[in-house]
Scaffold this motif. Structure first.
Motif, PDB file in Angstrom:
ATOM      1  N   ARG B 289       0.868  -1.192   0.000  1.00  0.00           N
ATOM      2  CA  ARG B 289       0.000   0.000   0.000  1.00  0.00           C
ATOM      3  C   ARG B 289       0.899   1.235   0.000  1.00  0.00           C
ATOM      4  NH1 ARG B 289      -3.081   2.278   4.211  1.00  0.00           N
ATOM      5  NH2 ARG B 289      -2.072   0.811   5.629  1.00  0.00           N
ATOM      6  N   GLN B 290       1.567   1.466  -1.095  1.00  0.00           N
ATOM      7  CA  GLN B 290       2.477   2.610  -1.260  1.00  0.00           C
ATOM      8  C   GLN B 290       3.429   2.736  -0.066  1.00  0.00           C
ATOM      9  OE1 GLN B 290      -1.204   3.951  -1.224  1.00  0.00           O
ATOM     10  NE2 GLN B 290      -1.176   2.453  -2.881  1.00  0.00           N
ATOM     11  N   PRO B 291       4.279   1.716   0.141  1.00  0.00           N
ATOM     12  CA  PRO B 291       5.081   1.672   1.362  1.00  0.00           C
ATOM     13  C   PRO B 291       6.049   2.828   1.544  1.00  0.00           C
ATOM     14  CG  PRO B 291       5.795  -0.003  -0.187  1.00  0.00           C
ATOM     15  CD  PRO B 291       4.512   0.545  -0.710  1.00  0.00           C
ATOM     16  N   PHE B 292       6.519   3.424   0.435  1.00  0.00           N
ATOM     17  CA  PHE B 292       7.536   4.446   0.605  1.00  0.00           C
ATOM     18  C   PHE B 292       6.991   5.792   1.021  1.00  0.00           C
ATOM     19  CE2 PHE B 292      11.117   1.932  -0.179  1.00  0.00           C
ATOM     20  CZ  PHE B 292      10.717   0.949  -1.067  1.00  0.00           C
ATOM     21  N   THR B 296       7.121   5.991   9.581  1.00  0.00           N
ATOM     22  CA  THR B 296       8.002   5.270  10.494  1.00  0.00           C
ATOM     23  C   THR B 296       8.276   3.898   9.930  1.00  0.00           C
ATOM     24  OG1 THR B 296       6.213   4.212  11.699  1.00  0.00           O
ATOM     25  CG2 THR B 296       6.936   6.379  12.497  1.00  0.00           C
ATOM     26  N   VAL B 297       9.286   3.265  10.490  1.00  0.00           N
ATOM     27  CA  VAL B 297       9.632   1.918  10.058  1.00  0.00           C
ATOM     28  C   VAL B 297       8.495   0.951  10.386  1.00  0.00           C
ATOM     29  CG1 VAL B 297      11.067   0.026  10.872  1.00  0.00           C
ATOM     30  CG2 VAL B 297      12.117   2.057   9.948  1.00  0.00           C
ATOM     31  N   GLY B 298       7.831   1.187  11.534  1.00  0.00           N
ATOM     32  CA  GLY B 298       6.684   0.353  11.881  1.00  0.00           C
ATOM     33  C   GLY B 298       5.595   0.440  10.827  1.00  0.00           C
ATOM     34  N   GLU B 299       5.322   1.671  10.396  1.00  0.00           N
ATOM     35  CA  GLU B 299       4.281   1.858   9.383  1.00  0.00           C
ATOM     36  C   GLU B 299       4.697   1.215   8.062  1.00  0.00           C
ATOM     37  OE1 GLU B 299       3.279   5.933   8.680  1.00  0.00           O
ATOM     38  OE2 GLU B 299       1.877   5.429   7.053  1.00  0.00           O
ATOM     39  N   PHE B 300       6.019   1.304   7.763  1.00  0.00           N
ATOM     40  CA  PHE B 300       6.511   0.704   6.526  1.00  0.00           C
ATOM     41  C   PHE B 300       6.121  -0.763   6.480  1.00  0.00           C
ATOM     42  CE2 PHE B 300       9.171   0.396   2.877  1.00  0.00           C
ATOM     43  CZ  PHE B 300       9.727  -0.864   2.920  1.00  0.00           C
ATOM     44  N   GLN B 409      10.176  12.707   8.026  1.00  0.00           N
ATOM     45  CA  GLN B 409       9.917  11.328   8.455  1.00  0.00           C
ATOM     46  C   GLN B 409       9.957  10.357   7.274  1.00  0.00           C
ATOM     47  OE1 GLN B 409       6.110  11.936  10.489  1.00  0.00           O
ATOM     48  NE2 GLN B 409       7.032  11.087  12.316  1.00  0.00           N
ATOM     49  N   VAL B 410       9.347  10.771   6.147  1.00  0.00           N
ATOM     50  CA  VAL B 410       9.325   9.894   4.970  1.00  0.00           C
ATOM     51  C   VAL B 410      10.751   9.630   4.500  1.00  0.00           C
ATOM     52  CG1 VAL B 410       8.653   9.751   2.553  1.00  0.00           C
ATOM     53  CG2 VAL B 410       7.001  10.516   4.236  1.00  0.00           C
ATOM     54  N   LEU B 411      11.576  10.695   4.451  1.00  0.00           N
ATOM     55  CA  LEU B 411      12.939  10.521   3.975  1.00  0.00           C
ATOM     56  C   LEU B 411      13.759   9.679   4.941  1.00  0.00           C
ATOM     57  CD1 LEU B 411      13.602  14.117   2.607  1.00  0.00           C
ATOM     58  CD2 LEU B 411      13.279  12.029   1.289  1.00  0.00           C
ATOM     59  N   ARG B 412      13.533   9.919   6.242  1.00  0.00           N
ATOM     60  CA  ARG B 412      14.264   9.138   7.243  1.00  0.00           C
ATOM     61  C   ARG B 412      13.917   7.660   7.125  1.00  0.00           C
ATOM     62  NH1 ARG B 412      12.244   9.953  13.193  1.00  0.00           N
ATOM     63  NH2 ARG B 412      10.510   8.888  12.206  1.00  0.00           N
ATOM     64  N   THR B 413      12.609   7.391   6.986  1.00  0.00           N
ATOM     65  CA  THR B 413      12.189   5.993   6.828  1.00  0.00           C
ATOM     66  C   THR B 413      12.824   5.390   5.575  1.00  0.00           C
ATOM     67  OG1 THR B 413      10.095   6.567   7.841  1.00  0.00           O
ATOM     68  CG2 THR B 413      10.204   4.463   6.695  1.00  0.00           C
ATOM     69  N   ASN B 418      16.488   1.506   3.249  1.00  0.00           N
ATOM     70  CA  ASN B 418      17.566   1.178   2.322  1.00  0.00           C
ATOM     71  C   ASN B 418      18.726   0.488   3.028  1.00  0.00           C
ATOM     72  OD1 ASN B 418      17.512   2.045  -0.665  1.00  0.00           O
ATOM     73  ND2 ASN B 418      16.368   3.626   0.392  1.00  0.00           N
ATOM     74  N   LEU B 419      19.049   0.949   4.243  1.00  0.00           N
ATOM     75  CA  LEU B 419      20.112   0.275   5.001  1.00  0.00           C
ATOM     76  C   LEU B 419      19.700  -1.172   5.275  1.00  0.00           C
ATOM     77  CD1 LEU B 419      21.265   3.035   7.473  1.00  0.00           C
ATOM     78  CD2 LEU B 419      22.522   2.048   5.564  1.00  0.00           C
ATOM     79  N   GLY B 420      18.420  -1.358   5.595  1.00  0.00           N
ATOM     80  CA  GLY B 420      17.930  -2.720   5.796  1.00  0.00           C
ATOM     81  C   GLY B 420      18.097  -3.557   4.545  1.00  0.00           C
ATOM     82  N   MET B 421      17.835  -2.960   3.385  1.00  0.00           N
ATOM     83  CA  MET B 421      17.955  -3.675   2.123  1.00  0.00           C
ATOM     84  C   MET B 421      19.399  -4.053   1.837  1.00  0.00           C
ATOM     85  SD  MET B 421      15.058  -4.173   0.924  1.00  0.00           S
ATOM     86  CE  MET B 421      13.395  -3.577   0.832  1.00  0.00           C
TER      87      MET B 421
END
Lengths: 78, 522, 338
Positions: B289-292, B296-300, B409-413, B418-421
């Motif tokens: 659902r448009q994750p980007f 927050t990471v939780g919302e992602f 917040q969007v950019l931080r997430t 990306n670091l997770g990826m």
């Protein structure tokens, strides 16, 4: 019998920024995340002599503070 | 049979649809089952036994639970009042044993086939420290297609019947159809029996709109997979497989392109499978659902691979926190530490375990465990830091409502994801750490690694189109419906343009390495 | 019922427009010169005058590097062309042959059977067939990557398919990489069956040649790393069934004198100039003995061939000399005297 204020106080412990009214929408509005809900469940289990099971984890039971109160009173009777 | 292969798209889908449309209503589920089994057998041959077995176990457990319910309903009124409560307890205990047996069997199959070698490795590493430890060799099994998906869906079926969320299926073939339904057999989404079975077992009539909208969604998915994902793959493969040759901007671009590749491919695959199911009037659960656009990471993780998070939340996280061992731990916390700990620490423990499982679901290795725990650390630290942050910056809650902050917040997430990826795609834990370190070393070379300038332009254009479509969806637009209301020349221009874009810019043919679907390996 | 008809017509009209768009796009994405229509210099056949090729060789890279038709012209005036490109499959060859027949009437079609058993990558036979046949039937799929070479200018230019190849499809390779395989045609009693779809298309090629009155000759270019007796038996079976002549130049009886230490650039996959000269000579002898082929040297209409023959002689002498140098060096390395 329990009061609605006991419920609201527990919610405020979990997230001090909240101060919901008895009929305020908690889940869909995102005020309580699923993690918050589980903390609340543990607090409810601890403060009242009830055992909330996964079957009770339905949105309608946690939608508003009043709904939570209703669920607690129902579980106490069993 | 790959979802973007000629065989799937043309002969398989059209023959299945024609047979389904022309069949009488009560044979339509049979056509779906037949098509699903053909699809599954074509891809796995004799390993089809796993899914046949899983369906048998799930169906059997479901029937048993229903018998127990019937027994309770019939016998209870006949008993004297004093015995009713204890009878109810006995039946409840039996039901619990039944469902536990079923879940353990299913989880056992998954653990045995997928995680045995990893478990043996871990055990060996631990035993190494002891003198005279034996060397463990275990057989490694071939993982049948979709194992990680149908075992979990079977578990959700059994638990749903136990909880009364859905009725047990009367017939074996119904459960088999649910598990093997070809749109979700390879890469999910995780569907629930209660949600999907009505349209599977009593299909809607063939509809022109379903047909056309479904095909459009399939074309959109093909665009994402073949134009964007497969093209990005060339760069990503080079930079991640050979990571010691790259650093700085080259590595960073590799990570960004991998995020783009994974998103385009996985969500593109979901478009292809949901579009395929839509041809038959069936709507599997949405996974994206448009994750980007998440804050927050939780919302992602509530917008990315939605059904995996939902499955773990409902069948692991929640029951885990309410389980007996966790209750013991909660009481321990209450006595030794305090009421706040009693409601927080068990939740953190449950969260940690759930994140670890999310990581490990993706693969049997330390890297995937690290991946899951990375997100757990982010979420945990975020919550821990919250009271301190509020004290340091009392204006924060107010700021959080402003647009610049939301953008931040969007950019931080985006950065954290990306670091997770990077961790997820790296060649192992050491490679991941090394790549993180190498990000700080400047790179003195051309960034056109395995892709030329024109390919980069296509990637950029594709990413832009993807962003625009997501943004429109985020604003609530229903693109296919809105397009169908426009005049014919415009509609046809868009449809034909989309098909030509896939045919011309698709990364297929002799000049490209074929790229398999990433999530099909899980 | 009426809405069904309406919908079917609507969809049909859309598909028609889509098909037109696909073929139009394919037309604009085709290369502008026939030089780039196919790998090696196969495309050059379109530049030849109509009905001038008498011997047509069809194959993959083995043929492109192993058979030099211009040598036949120099020796006996036979006009030949090697239509060969890397990784061509039997499916590709069938469709290419069909389009070549629109301009040429070869009396002999030589099919290099190395294509029957080779496959790029690890696709299944079905995937390879579908891919190749789609490539042939829908030019857009085959040339889709050419969008990278399109400029605004050449969008409006006409295609120019008049380029000619002096070497008539042959590509001389002058490097040497010895093959140490030894006997690769030993008998292990097996016969490798021809995959079903490949066989179907072989039959279609046989029928096509009959239809156009060409004699079909099956040969196998020497390739020590990819050929064996099992494959030979597979092809021989097919040849016997259809009454075709099959010359396997890997067999001891037909060996044109290949020295695997010097005549291959890549350890036995292909031939270099030294090997090609021997194979071409052997094939040429077979052609002059068994087929009634005209000597076109000096004939009107074949002036370009005579000119090309002179240029070719220079090219090949130079290439052979360089190849011999490399070969001498390779031998000295092998004998430890380098």
């Amino acid at each position: 019998m329990h009061t609605i204020d006991e419920i609201i106080d527990l919610i405020r412990e979990i997230n001090p920024l909240l101060n919901p009214k008895p009929e305020e929408e908690l889940i869909k509005s995102g005020k309580l995340t699923s993690v918050d809900v589980m903390s609340l469940v543990l607090a409810l289990n601890g403060n009242f002599d009830i055992e909330i099971t996964p079957l009770d984890l339905k949105e309608e039971n946690f939608r508003t503070p009043q709904a939570i109160l209703d669920m607690v009173e129902r579980l106490e009777e069993e | 049979m790959s979802y973007n292969s000629f065989i799937y798209l043309f002969p398989f889908l059209s023959v299945s649809w024609l047979l389904w449309a022309l069949a009488p209503q009560k044979w339509r589920p049979g056509v779906l089952l037949g098509a699903s089994l053909v699809f599954y057998y074509a891809s796995t041959q004799r390993y089809i036994v796993y899914i046949l077995l899983a369906a048998a176990v799930a169906w059997g457990i479901g029937l048993l639970l229903e018998r127990l319910n019937d027994l309770q309903a019939q016998t209870r009124p006949l008993l004297p009042a004093a015995e009713r409560k204890s009878f109810k307890k006995q039946v409840a205990a039996l039901k619990k044993m039944t469902v536990t047996g079923g879940v353990v069997t299913m989880a056992g199959i998954l653990l045995f086939v997928k995680y045995l070698p990893f478990g043996a490795r871990v055990l060996s590493q631990l035993l190494e420290t002891l003198p005279g430890a034996p060397v463990l060799t275990v057989p490694s099994f071939v993982q049948p297609m979709g194992l990680s998906f149908f075992t979990l869906m079977a578990i959700s079926y059994m638990v749903d019947v136990y909880r009364g969320t859905c009725k047990a299926a009367g017939r074996y073939w119904q459960v088999l159809l649910f598990l093997s339904f070809w749109p979700h057999a390879v890469e999910g989404p995780f569907d629930r029996y209660g949600a999907l079975s009505p349209s599977l077992l009593d299909p809607p009539r063939p509809a022109y709109r379903d047909l056309t909208f479904g095909i459009q969604r399939i074309v959109w998915g093909l665009f994402k997979k073949m134009v964007i994902a497969d093209r990005a793959n060339m760069y990503v493969k080079a930079v991640f497989d050979d990571w010691t040759q790259y650093s700085g901007a080259a590595t960073a671009l590799g990570v960004l392109l991998y995020t783009l590749q994974l998103y385009a491919e996985f969500s593109g695959c979901m478009d292809i499978v949901c579009g395929s199911a839509e041809l038959f009037g069936i709507h599997p659960a949405e996974n994206f659902r448009q994750p980007f656009f998440s804050a927050t990471v939780g919302e992602f993780w509530r917008r990315w691979h939605i059904t995996l998070g939902a499955w773990l939340r409902e069948y692991v996280f929640q029951p885990l926190i309410l389980s007996k061992p966790m209750q013991v731990f909660t009481s321990f916390c209450r006595e030794k530490v305090g009421p706040t700990a009693a409601r927080q620490w068990p939740v953190w423990a449950g969260l940690g375990i759930t994140w670890a499982l999310i990581g490990l679901w993706h693969g049997a290795g330390w890297l995937y465990l690290l991946y899951g725990l990375y997100y757990f650390a982010l979420q945990w630290l975020g919550e821990l830091a919250e009271p301190a942050l509020i004290r340091l910056a009392p204006g924060l809650p107010g700021w959080r409502k402003t647009r610049p902050y939301k953008l931040f917040q969007v950019l931080r997430t985006f950065l954290l994801v990306n670091l997770g990826m990077l961790i997820f795609r790296a060649n192992g834990v050491w490679a991941a750490l090394d790549m993180l370190r190498r990000l700080t070393i400047p790179y003195e070379g051309s960034l056109l690694i395995k892709v030329d300038a024109r390919d980069m332009a296509v990637l950029a254009a594709g990413a832009l189109v993807l962003f625009l479509v997501d943004w429109l969806h985020h604003r609530g637009h229903q693109l296919r419906a809105e397009l169908s209301a426009r005049p014919l020349p415009l509609r046809w221009a868009v449809y034909i343009g989309a098909v030509l874009a896939v045919m011309i810019f698709g990364a297929y043919g002799d000049n490209y390495d074929p790229a398999a679907f990433i999530y099909a390996q899980f | 019922m009426r809405s069904y008809i309406k919908h079917i017509l609507h969809v049909g009209a859309f598909l028609l427009v889509l098909a037109m768009a696909v073929f139009l796009a394919g037309h604009y994405l085709m290369p502008h010169s026939n030089r780039y229509l196919s790998g090696y210099t196969a495309g050059g056949i379109l530049g030849e005058d109509f009905d001038t090729i008498d011997v047509l060789v069809m194959g993959d890279s083995n043929a492109a590097q192993g058979i030099s038709p211009m040598q036949w012209y120099c020796d006996s005036g036979i006009t030949g062309y090697t239509y060969a490109s890397g990784w061509l499959s039997v499916y590709n060859i069938y469709y290419r042959l069909r389009s070549i027949y629109e301009e040429q009437t070869p009396k002999v079609v030589i099919l290099c059977t190395d294509v029957v058993y080779s496959r790029m990558g690890d696709e299944t036979e079905l995937q390879a067939a579908i891919g190749d046949i789609t490539d042939e039937l829908i030019p857009l799929v085959r040339f889709h990557d050419n969008w990278k070479d399109l400029t605004l200018q050449n969008l409006f230019e006409e295609h120019d398919y008049s380029w000619r190849d002096t070497n008539k499809g042959f590509t001389p390779i002058t490097t040497v990489g010895a093959s140490t395989r030894g006997d690769y045609m030993y008998n292990d009693g097996s016969r490798e069956p021809i995959p079903a779809l490949v066989r179907l298309y072989l039959e279609r090629i046989v029928a096509l040649c009959e239809e156009h009155d060409s004699e079909l000759l099956l040969i196998t270019v020497p390739a020590s790393s990819s050929w064996n007796l099992a494959r030979h038996n597979g092809i021989q079976g097919f040849a016997d069934e259809y009454g075709l002549t099959y010359l396997d130049y890997n067999m001891a009886g037909l060996d044109p004198g290949i020295d695997w230490r010097t005549d291959t650039p890549d350890g036995g996959s292909h031939l270099n100039v030294l090997g090609a000269q021997k194979l071409t000579a052997a094939l040429g002898a077979c052609l002059t003995e068994n087929y009634a082929l005209e000597d076109h040297r000096g004939q009107p209409g074949f002036e370009s061939w005579d000119k090309d023959a002179a240029a070719y002689t220079e090219i090949i002498t130079d290439a052979a000399a360089r190849n011999q140098e490399a070969a001498d060096y390779q031998i000295s390395v092998l004998e430890g005297t380098a």
